[in-house]
Design a protein around this motif. Structure first.
Motif, PDB file in Angstrom:
ATOM      1  N   SER A 186      36.207  18.537   4.635  1.00 26.70           N
ATOM      2  CA  SER A 186      36.834  18.875   3.362  1.00 26.70           C
ATOM      3  C   SER A 186      36.858  17.631   2.489  1.00 26.70           C
ATOM      4  O   SER A 186      37.498  16.643   2.837  1.00 26.70           O
ATOM      5  CB  SER A 186      38.269  19.361   3.585  1.00 26.70           C
ATOM      6  OG  SER A 186      38.953  19.448   2.347  1.00 26.70           O
ATOM      7  N   ASP A 187      36.134  17.671   1.361  1.00 21.44           N
ATOM      8  CA  ASP A 187      36.125  16.495   0.493  1.00 21.44           C
ATOM      9  C   ASP A 187      37.448  16.361  -0.261  1.00 21.44           C
ATOM     10  O   ASP A 187      37.912  15.265  -0.510  1.00 21.44           O
ATOM     11  CB  ASP A 187      34.943  16.514  -0.472  1.00 21.44           C
ATOM     12  CG  ASP A 187      34.969  17.662  -1.463  1.00 21.44           C
ATOM     13  OD1 ASP A 187      35.651  18.658  -1.211  1.00 21.44           O
ATOM     14  OD2 ASP A 187      34.292  17.552  -2.492  1.00 21.44           O
ATOM     15  N   LYS A 188      38.086  17.454  -0.582  1.00 20.33           N
ATOM     16  CA  LYS A 188      39.370  17.375  -1.289  1.00 20.33           C
ATOM     17  C   LYS A 188      40.499  16.934  -0.354  1.00 20.33           C
ATOM     18  O   LYS A 188      41.339  16.142  -0.725  1.00 20.33           O
ATOM     19  CB  LYS A 188      39.701  18.709  -1.940  1.00 20.33           C
ATOM     20  CG  LYS A 188      38.750  19.065  -3.069  1.00 20.33           C
ATOM     21  CD  LYS A 188      39.279  20.219  -3.870  1.00 20.33           C
ATOM     22  CE  LYS A 188      38.253  20.765  -4.821  1.00 20.33           C
ATOM     23  NZ  LYS A 188      37.901  19.982  -5.916  1.00 20.33           N
TER      24      LYS A 188
ATOM     25  N   ARG B 288      39.979  15.311   2.406  1.00 17.79           N
ATOM     26  CA  ARG B 288      39.517  14.090   3.071  1.00 17.79           C
ATOM     27  C   ARG B 288      39.768  14.147   4.577  1.00 17.79           C
ATOM     28  O   ARG B 288      40.365  13.256   5.166  1.00 17.79           O
ATOM     29  CB  ARG B 288      40.171  12.859   2.471  1.00 17.79           C
ATOM     30  CG  ARG B 288      39.802  12.664   1.020  1.00 17.79           C
ATOM     31  CD  ARG B 288      40.317  11.364   0.528  1.00 17.79           C
ATOM     32  NE  ARG B 288      41.243  11.589  -0.566  1.00 17.79           N
ATOM     33  CZ  ARG B 288      41.889  10.648  -1.193  1.00 17.79           C
ATOM     34  NH1 ARG B 288      41.720   9.400  -0.835  1.00 17.79           N
ATOM     35  NH2 ARG B 288      42.710  10.925  -2.162  1.00 17.79           N
TER      36      ARG B 288
ATOM     37  N   ARG C  24      37.144   8.472   0.626  1.00 17.29           N
ATOM     38  CA  ARG C  24      37.123   9.249  -0.618  1.00 17.29           C
ATOM     39  C   ARG C  24      35.886  10.133  -0.665  1.00 17.29           C
ATOM     40  O   ARG C  24      34.776   9.675  -0.426  1.00 17.29           O
ATOM     41  CB  ARG C  24      37.148   8.325  -1.826  1.00 17.29           C
ATOM     42  CG  ARG C  24      38.382   7.452  -1.841  1.00 17.29           C
ATOM     43  CD  ARG C  24      38.564   6.629  -3.074  1.00 17.29           C
ATOM     44  NE  ARG C  24      37.390   5.922  -3.536  1.00 17.29           N
ATOM     45  CZ  ARG C  24      37.297   5.397  -4.765  1.00 17.29           C
ATOM     46  NH1 ARG C  24      38.289   5.495  -5.615  1.00 17.29           N
ATOM     47  NH2 ARG C  24      36.214   4.756  -5.126  1.00 17.29           N
ATOM     48  N   LYS C  25      36.085  11.394  -0.975  1.00 18.06           N
ATOM     49  CA  LYS C  25      35.032  12.408  -1.102  1.00 18.06           C
ATOM     50  C   LYS C  25      34.011  12.388   0.040  1.00 18.06           C
ATOM     51  O   LYS C  25      32.813  12.186  -0.171  1.00 18.06           O
ATOM     52  CB  LYS C  25      34.319  12.299  -2.438  1.00 18.06           C
ATOM     53  CG  LYS C  25      35.100  12.977  -3.531  1.00 18.06           C
ATOM     54  CD  LYS C  25      34.334  13.296  -4.777  1.00 18.06           C
ATOM     55  CE  LYS C  25      33.298  14.310  -4.790  1.00 18.06           C
ATOM     56  NZ  LYS C  25      33.605  15.686  -4.771  1.00 18.06           N
TER      57      LYS C  25
ATOM     58  N   GLU D 106      31.358  13.807   2.267  1.00 20.52           N
ATOM     59  CA  GLU D 106      30.460  14.927   2.001  1.00 20.52           C
ATOM     60  C   GLU D 106      29.585  15.288   3.194  1.00 20.52           C
ATOM     61  O   GLU D 106      29.264  16.435   3.382  1.00 20.52           O
ATOM     62  CB  GLU D 106      29.547  14.613   0.804  1.00 20.52           C
ATOM     63  CG  GLU D 106      30.265  14.603  -0.510  1.00 20.52           C
ATOM     64  CD  GLU D 106      30.725  15.988  -0.955  1.00 20.52           C
ATOM     65  OE1 GLU D 106      30.084  16.989  -0.611  1.00 20.52           O
ATOM     66  OE2 GLU D 106      31.733  16.048  -1.661  1.00 20.52           O
TER      67      GLU D 106
ATOM     68  N   SER E 171      30.497   8.864   2.242  1.00 15.57           N
ATOM     69  CA  SER E 171      31.358   9.076   1.082  1.00 15.57           C
ATOM     70  C   SER E 171      30.471   9.287  -0.133  1.00 15.57           C
ATOM     71  O   SER E 171      29.713   8.393  -0.514  1.00 15.57           O
ATOM     72  CB  SER E 171      32.257   7.859   0.860  1.00 15.57           C
ATOM     73  OG  SER E 171      32.837   7.903  -0.425  1.00 15.57           O
ATOM     74  N   ASP E 172      30.603  10.455  -0.737  1.00 17.46           N
ATOM     75  CA  ASP E 172      29.822  10.760  -1.933  1.00 17.46           C
ATOM     76  C   ASP E 172      30.260   9.885  -3.104  1.00 17.46           C
ATOM     77  O   ASP E 172      29.443   9.435  -3.893  1.00 17.46           O
ATOM     78  CB  ASP E 172      29.989  12.240  -2.276  1.00 17.46           C
ATOM     79  CG  ASP E 172      29.019  12.709  -3.334  1.00 17.46           C
ATOM     80  OD1 ASP E 172      27.860  12.259  -3.318  1.00 17.46           O
ATOM     81  OD2 ASP E 172      29.410  13.536  -4.167  1.00 17.46           O
ATOM     82  N   ARG E 173      31.529   9.633  -3.192  1.00 12.51           N
ATOM     83  CA  ARG E 173      32.060   8.859  -4.314  1.00 12.51           C
ATOM     84  C   ARG E 173      31.685   7.379  -4.244  1.00 12.51           C
ATOM     85  O   ARG E 173      31.337   6.753  -5.229  1.00 12.51           O
ATOM     86  CB  ARG E 173      33.570   9.003  -4.371  1.00 12.51           C
ATOM     87  CG  ARG E 173      34.170   8.251  -5.519  1.00 12.51           C
ATOM     88  CD  ARG E 173      35.592   8.616  -5.698  1.00 12.51           C
ATOM     89  NE  ARG E 173      36.085   7.976  -6.901  1.00 12.51           N
ATOM     90  CZ  ARG E 173      37.074   8.439  -7.604  1.00 12.51           C
ATOM     91  NH1 ARG E 173      37.668   9.539  -7.244  1.00 12.51           N
ATOM     92  NH2 ARG E 173      37.471   7.800  -8.665  1.00 12.51           N
TER      93      ARG E 173
END
Length: 70
Positions: free
Chosen positions: A3-5, A7, A37-38, A40, A55-57
């Protein structure tokens, strides 16, 4: 599942159609743990007993050592 939201990761039982546990994706920075963070992508290498989370971010790759019972 990741879950990216939230984390975090969710361990899911496909046969029972239920979530078994939630695992926060924390890293140690020396001061206090912080969440990735984020997140993915997640990959597991059972031979090396490693889990990789990207981390995508931040465009960072984090490597976690898995316990023998995983």
């Amino acid at each position: 599942m990741v879950s990216d939201k939230g984390r975090c990761l969710f361990q899911y039982d496909w046969a029972g159609d239920t979530v078994l546990q939630r695992l926060d994706l924390n890293i140690s920075t020396g001061d206090k743990p912080k969440r990735i963070r984020k997140p993915e992508g997640v990959a597991i290498d059972p031979g090396r007993k490693r889990m990789y989370v990207v981390s995508d971010r931040d465009a960072d790759l984090y490597v976690f050592k898995l316990h023998d019972d995983c």
